[in-house]
Design a protein around this motif. Structure first.
Motif, PDB file in Angstrom:
ATOM      1  N   GLU A 126       0.831  -1.201   0.000  1.00 14.81           N
ATOM      2  CA  GLU A 126       0.000   0.000   0.000  1.00 14.81           C
ATOM      3  C   GLU A 126       0.869   1.256   0.000  1.00 14.81           C
ATOM      4  N   PRO A 127       0.566   2.230  -0.883  1.00 16.76           N
ATOM      5  CA  PRO A 127       1.233   3.534  -0.778  1.00 16.76           C
ATOM      6  C   PRO A 127       0.621   4.317   0.372  1.00 16.76           C
ATOM      7  N   ILE A 128       1.455   4.862   1.220  1.00 17.33           N
ATOM      8  CA  ILE A 128       0.995   5.569   2.424  1.00 17.33           C
ATOM      9  C   ILE A 128       1.389   7.042   2.327  1.00 17.33           C
ATOM     10  N   ALA A 129       0.472   7.915   2.770  1.00 19.41           N
ATOM     11  CA  ALA A 129       0.751   9.354   2.842  1.00 19.41           C
ATOM     12  C   ALA A 129       1.343   9.884   1.545  1.00 19.41           C
ATOM     13  N   VAL A 130       0.619   9.673   0.459  1.00 17.96           N
ATOM     14  CA  VAL A 130       1.065  10.142  -0.860  1.00 17.96           C
ATOM     15  C   VAL A 130       1.086  11.662  -0.862  1.00 17.96           C
ATOM     16  N   ILE A 131       2.108  12.230  -1.475  1.00 14.50           N
ATOM     17  CA  ILE A 131       2.313  13.669  -1.441  1.00 14.50           C
ATOM     18  C   ILE A 131       1.240  14.413  -2.234  1.00 14.50           C
ATOM     19  N   THR A 132       0.934  15.629  -1.794  1.00 14.56           N
ATOM     20  CA  THR A 132       0.094  16.557  -2.552  1.00 14.56           C
ATOM     21  C   THR A 132       0.913  17.822  -2.782  1.00 14.56           C
ATOM     22  N   LYS A 133       0.415  18.704  -3.616  1.00 14.01           N
ATOM     23  CA  LYS A 133       1.177  19.925  -3.918  1.00 14.01           C
ATOM     24  C   LYS A 133       0.290  21.151  -3.835  1.00 14.01           C
ATOM     25  N   ASP A 134       0.768  22.154  -3.118  1.00 14.74           N
ATOM     26  CA  ASP A 134       0.079  23.429  -3.062  1.00 14.74           C
ATOM     27  C   ASP A 134       0.195  24.122  -4.418  1.00 14.74           C
ATOM     28  N   LYS A 135      -0.861  24.797  -4.838  1.00 19.22           N
ATOM     29  CA  LYS A 135      -0.856  25.431  -6.166  1.00 19.22           C
ATOM     30  C   LYS A 135       0.207  26.523  -6.285  1.00 19.22           C
ATOM     31  N   ASN A 136       0.642  27.071  -5.158  1.00 21.92           N
ATOM     32  CA  ASN A 136       1.647  28.139  -5.190  1.00 21.92           C
ATOM     33  C   ASN A 136       3.083  27.621  -5.088  1.00 21.92           C
ATOM     34  N   PHE A 137       3.232  26.294  -4.973  1.00 25.34           N
ATOM     35  CA  PHE A 137       4.587  25.742  -4.853  1.00 25.34           C
ATOM     36  C   PHE A 137       5.354  25.914  -6.149  1.00 25.34           C
TER      37      PHE A 137
ATOM     38  N   GLU B  58       2.420  10.887  -9.824  1.00 24.49           N
ATOM     39  CA  GLU B  58       2.605  12.128  -9.073  1.00 24.49           C
ATOM     40  C   GLU B  58       3.305  13.193  -9.918  1.00 24.49           C
ATOM     41  N   ILE B  59       4.299  12.778 -10.671  1.00 24.02           N
ATOM     42  CA  ILE B  59       5.033  13.715 -11.528  1.00 24.02           C
ATOM     43  C   ILE B  59       4.092  14.360 -12.538  1.00 24.02           C
ATOM     44  N   LYS B  60       3.268  13.530 -13.173  1.00 23.94           N
ATOM     45  CA  LYS B  60       2.343  14.017 -14.196  1.00 23.94           C
ATOM     46  C   LYS B  60       1.243  14.873 -13.593  1.00 23.94           C
ATOM     47  N   GLU B  61       0.680  14.421 -12.482  1.00 24.22           N
ATOM     48  CA  GLU B  61      -0.441  15.142 -11.873  1.00 24.22           C
ATOM     49  C   GLU B  61      -0.058  16.537 -11.417  1.00 24.22           C
TER      50      GLU B  61
END
Length: 330
Positions: free
Chosen positions: A73-84, A123-126
């Motif tokens: 299972e992938p755990i705590a997958v990263i998200t990205k703030d729109k301003n990053f 994640e890279i693409k998204e």
């Protein structure tokens, strides 16, 4: 015929002075950071520290992998703030639990490598991330899992077409014959966690220089020549209750001990004088809090030691957080 001694031009002395100053000036070690939060979002302090680092890379944890009820299972997958945003190239870094490789079948190794690579690409693409041609795997492998873990690294390289690197813990250097040598061309030596913070000890469990030296006494003999170095800049508080049980509160420093409800025992330790909520936790009277943090002097000692052991290397500080980078001169 007498020869008169000619005076040297002024610019000669200026150049000489410049060279002397340059020789005495301490060269700064090339460095960057690990980013280990679940959301990519840099505040002004973090962005400034990152912008001022010399390395073109930011080592970013994408997700963890664990084996739960027999499934990966992938755990705590990263998200990205729109301003990053950053000019640094991101190196996807994946932490995989050692138990994920316990009793694993060969077809599962290939399956896991495929899933890890697919999740990274997702994640890279998204998030439209600008990445380096490298994937770093972080796993505290053991004697019982080393062969399967090493096979995973080989399969991931084959499937991804990327350069696969991995972390290297102190005990894996000291016991290299027993622990095996990972099939990679570059490793990241983790120069921290020299002991457990949950033990009764006067030592700094994040980094004790004498313990580190004993583990790395033969580092120059390690067969993988390209070694980068991870150094700690994080801190925490170790809370001990009446029964001697411990718990950690992350990101505390000695400045946090300035509280009228605390009685100072030493420079980095206090006793709580009355029940209450402290740092988001309810703590009872009589509990103690011991702070462990890393000074610039401690880091410099490690750097000077490593300079005698290995060739040029980049430092990756763990981790990029305004609580840990503010006020530091890297």
């Amino acid at each position: 015929m007498l020869f008169r001694k000619k005076s040297l031009p002024i610019f000669f002395y200026a150049v000489l002075a410049f060279l002397l100053i340059s020789c005495n000036k301490k060269e700064k070690q090339l460095h960057t950071f690990y980013y280990w939060k679940t959301n990519l979002n840099l505040n002004s302090v973090e962005k400034k520290a990152l912008d001022q680092s010399g390395s073109p890379f930011l080592y970013t944890r994408f997700f963890d992998v664990d084996k739960i009820n027999g499934k990966f299972e992938p755990i705590a997958v990263i998200t990205k703030d729109k301003n990053f945003e950053t000019d640094k190239k991101i190196v996807p870094t994946i932490f995989i639990t050692n138990r994920s490789f316990q009793n694993i079948q060969k077809e599962e190794i290939i399956f896991l490598a495929e899933k890890v690579n697919a999740q990274i690409q997702k994640e890279i693409k998204e998030y439209g991330l600008k990445v380096n041609k490298e994937i770093q795997i972080d796993c505290d492998w053991t004697v019982g899992t080393k062969n399967d873990y090493f096979e995973f690294l080989k399969q991931l390289k084959k499937i991804s077409g990327k350069e696969i690197t991995c972390t290297l813990r102190l005990h894996q250097v000291k016991d290299k014959i027993l622990m095996g040598i990972p099939p990679v061309e570059k490793v990241y030596l983790m120069c921290y966690s020299t002991s457990s913070p949950l033990e009764n000890s006067d030592k700094n469990s994040i980094l004790d220089f004498n313990i580190l030296k004993s583990y790395l006494s033969k580092l120059e003999d390690y067969p993988i020549r390209k070694i980068e170095v991870a150094l700690p800049i994080y801190s925490w508080g170790i809370v001990t209750n009446h029964l001697g049980k411990h718990k950690l509160i992350n990101a505390l420093s000695t400045k946090d001990l300035n509280n009228p409800d605390f009685k100072k025992i030493s420079e980095n330790k206090v006793k709580i004088l009355k029940d209450g909520f402290y740092f988001g936790n309810f703590l009872n009277k009589g509990f103690t809090i011991k702070i462990e943090e890393i000074s610039a002097e401690q880091l410099e000692n490690v750097i000077q030691f490593l300079n005698k052991k290995i060739g040029p290397y980049t430092i990756i500080y763990y981790q990029l957080d305004s609580k840990f980078v503010e006020g530091r001169n890297f």
